[in-house]
Scaffold this motif. Structure first.
Motif, PDB file in Angstrom:
ATOM      1  N   LEU A  33     -46.394  50.269 -29.858  1.00 50.82           N
ATOM      2  CA  LEU A  33     -47.907  49.628 -29.443  1.00 50.82           C
ATOM      3  C   LEU A  33     -48.791  50.627 -30.033  1.00 50.82           C
ATOM      4  O   LEU A  33     -48.691  51.694 -29.993  1.00 50.82           O
ATOM      5  CB  LEU A  33     -48.161  49.427 -28.032  1.00 50.82           C
ATOM      6  N   ASP A  34     -49.759  50.140 -30.693  1.00 46.65           N
ATOM      7  CA  ASP A  34     -50.885  51.182 -31.167  1.00 46.65           C
ATOM      8  C   ASP A  34     -51.697  51.349 -29.966  1.00 46.65           C
ATOM      9  O   ASP A  34     -51.620  51.075 -28.682  1.00 46.65           O
ATOM     10  CB  ASP A  34     -51.720  50.443 -32.394  1.00 46.65           C
ATOM     11  N   VAL A  35     -52.568  52.136 -30.252  1.00 47.87           N
ATOM     12  CA  VAL A  35     -53.905  52.706 -29.145  1.00 47.87           C
ATOM     13  C   VAL A  35     -54.451  51.623 -28.656  1.00 47.87           C
ATOM     14  O   VAL A  35     -55.177  51.807 -27.524  1.00 47.87           O
ATOM     15  CB  VAL A  35     -54.579  53.869 -29.723  1.00 47.87           C
ATOM     16  N   ASN A  36     -54.699  50.601 -29.534  1.00 49.63           N
ATOM     17  CA  ASN A  36     -55.515  49.434 -28.727  1.00 49.63           C
ATOM     18  C   ASN A  36     -54.578  48.000 -28.495  1.00 49.63           C
ATOM     19  O   ASN A  36     -54.841  47.077 -29.136  1.00 49.63           O
ATOM     20  CB  ASN A  36     -56.526  49.000 -29.852  1.00 49.63           C
ATOM     21  N   PRO A  37     -53.712  48.107 -27.524  1.00 54.24           N
ATOM     22  CA  PRO A  37     -52.935  47.055 -27.379  1.00 54.24           C
ATOM     23  C   PRO A  37     -53.818  45.984 -26.557  1.00 54.24           C
ATOM     24  O   PRO A  37     -54.682  45.954 -25.898  1.00 54.24           O
ATOM     25  CB  PRO A  37     -51.897  47.585 -26.536  1.00 54.24           C
ATOM     26  N   HIS A  38     -53.117  44.661 -26.914  1.00 61.43           N
ATOM     27  CA  HIS A  38     -53.613  43.501 -25.994  1.00 61.43           C
ATOM     28  C   HIS A  38     -53.429  43.646 -24.629  1.00 61.43           C
ATOM     29  O   HIS A  38     -52.403  44.238 -24.210  1.00 61.43           O
ATOM     30  CB  HIS A  38     -52.425  42.061 -26.545  1.00 61.43           C
ATOM     31  N   GLY A  39     -54.133  43.080 -23.865  1.00 65.33           N
ATOM     32  CA  GLY A  39     -54.224  43.446 -22.296  1.00 65.33           C
ATOM     33  C   GLY A  39     -52.747  43.046 -21.666  1.00 65.33           C
ATOM     34  O   GLY A  39     -52.646  43.364 -20.621  1.00 65.33           O
ATOM     35  N   LEU A  40     -52.347  42.009 -22.413  1.00 70.47           N
ATOM     36  CA  LEU A  40     -50.957  41.638 -21.726  1.00 70.47           C
ATOM     37  C   LEU A  40     -50.086  43.019 -21.441  1.00 70.47           C
ATOM     38  O   LEU A  40     -49.113  43.103 -20.583  1.00 70.47           O
ATOM     39  CB  LEU A  40     -50.022  40.902 -22.726  1.00 70.47           C
ATOM     40  N   LEU A  87     -52.134  49.257 -19.648  1.00 73.91           N
ATOM     41  CA  LEU A  87     -52.260  50.509 -20.139  1.00 73.91           C
ATOM     42  C   LEU A  87     -51.654  51.662 -19.574  1.00 73.91           C
ATOM     43  O   LEU A  87     -51.521  51.476 -18.337  1.00 73.91           O
ATOM     44  CB  LEU A  87     -53.858  51.063 -20.105  1.00 73.91           C
ATOM     45  N   GLU A  88     -51.186  52.391 -20.233  1.00 71.87           N
ATOM     46  CA  GLU A  88     -50.482  53.835 -19.562  1.00 71.87           C
ATOM     47  C   GLU A  88     -48.992  53.342 -19.053  1.00 71.87           C
ATOM     48  O   GLU A  88     -48.923  54.038 -17.941  1.00 71.87           O
ATOM     49  CB  GLU A  88     -51.375  54.677 -18.485  1.00 71.87           C
ATOM     50  N   ARG A  89     -48.376  52.575 -19.320  1.00 68.84           N
ATOM     51  CA  ARG A  89     -47.376  52.165 -18.832  1.00 68.84           C
ATOM     52  C   ARG A  89     -46.120  52.346 -19.592  1.00 68.84           C
ATOM     53  O   ARG A  89     -46.473  51.836 -21.016  1.00 68.84           O
ATOM     54  CB  ARG A  89     -47.063  50.675 -18.083  1.00 68.84           C
ATOM     55  N   ASP A  90     -44.998  52.573 -19.325  1.00 69.76           N
ATOM     56  CA  ASP A  90     -43.845  52.480 -20.427  1.00 69.76           C
ATOM     57  C   ASP A  90     -42.863  51.310 -20.087  1.00 69.76           C
ATOM     58  O   ASP A  90     -41.938  51.277 -20.718  1.00 69.76           O
ATOM     59  CB  ASP A  90     -42.983  53.986 -20.113  1.00 69.76           C
ATOM     60  N   ASP A  91     -43.157  50.430 -19.180  1.00 68.51           N
ATOM     61  CA  ASP A  91     -42.566  49.131 -18.978  1.00 68.51           C
ATOM     62  C   ASP A  91     -43.598  48.018 -18.836  1.00 68.51           C
ATOM     63  O   ASP A  91     -44.654  48.275 -19.020  1.00 68.51           O
ATOM     64  CB  ASP A  91     -41.621  49.304 -17.819  1.00 68.51           C
TER      65      ASP A  91
END
Length: 51
Positions: A6-13, A16-20
């Motif tokens: 994922l890039d720094v601006n991911p879709h809300g799905l 943020l800040e999770r690896d799973d």
């Protein structure tokens, strides 16, 4: 297992800040730390491939 870059601006799905993902339990997420910086994320992918 599914791996997602994922890039720094991911879709809300993808939250943020999770690896799973709470929706896809077998997914591993690798995030870009800063815009156009893929090497850290790819380094983590490489390390996990060798495990």
């Amino acid at each position: 297992m599914t791996w997602l870059l994922l890039d720094v601006n991911p879709h809300g799905l993808w939250t943020l800040e999770r690896d799973d993902s709470p929706w896809y339990r077998s997914m591993q997420i690798y995030r870009q730390p800063q815009y156009r910086e893929w090497l850290p994320a790819l380094g983590r992918v490489k390390a996990d491939l060798w495990r």
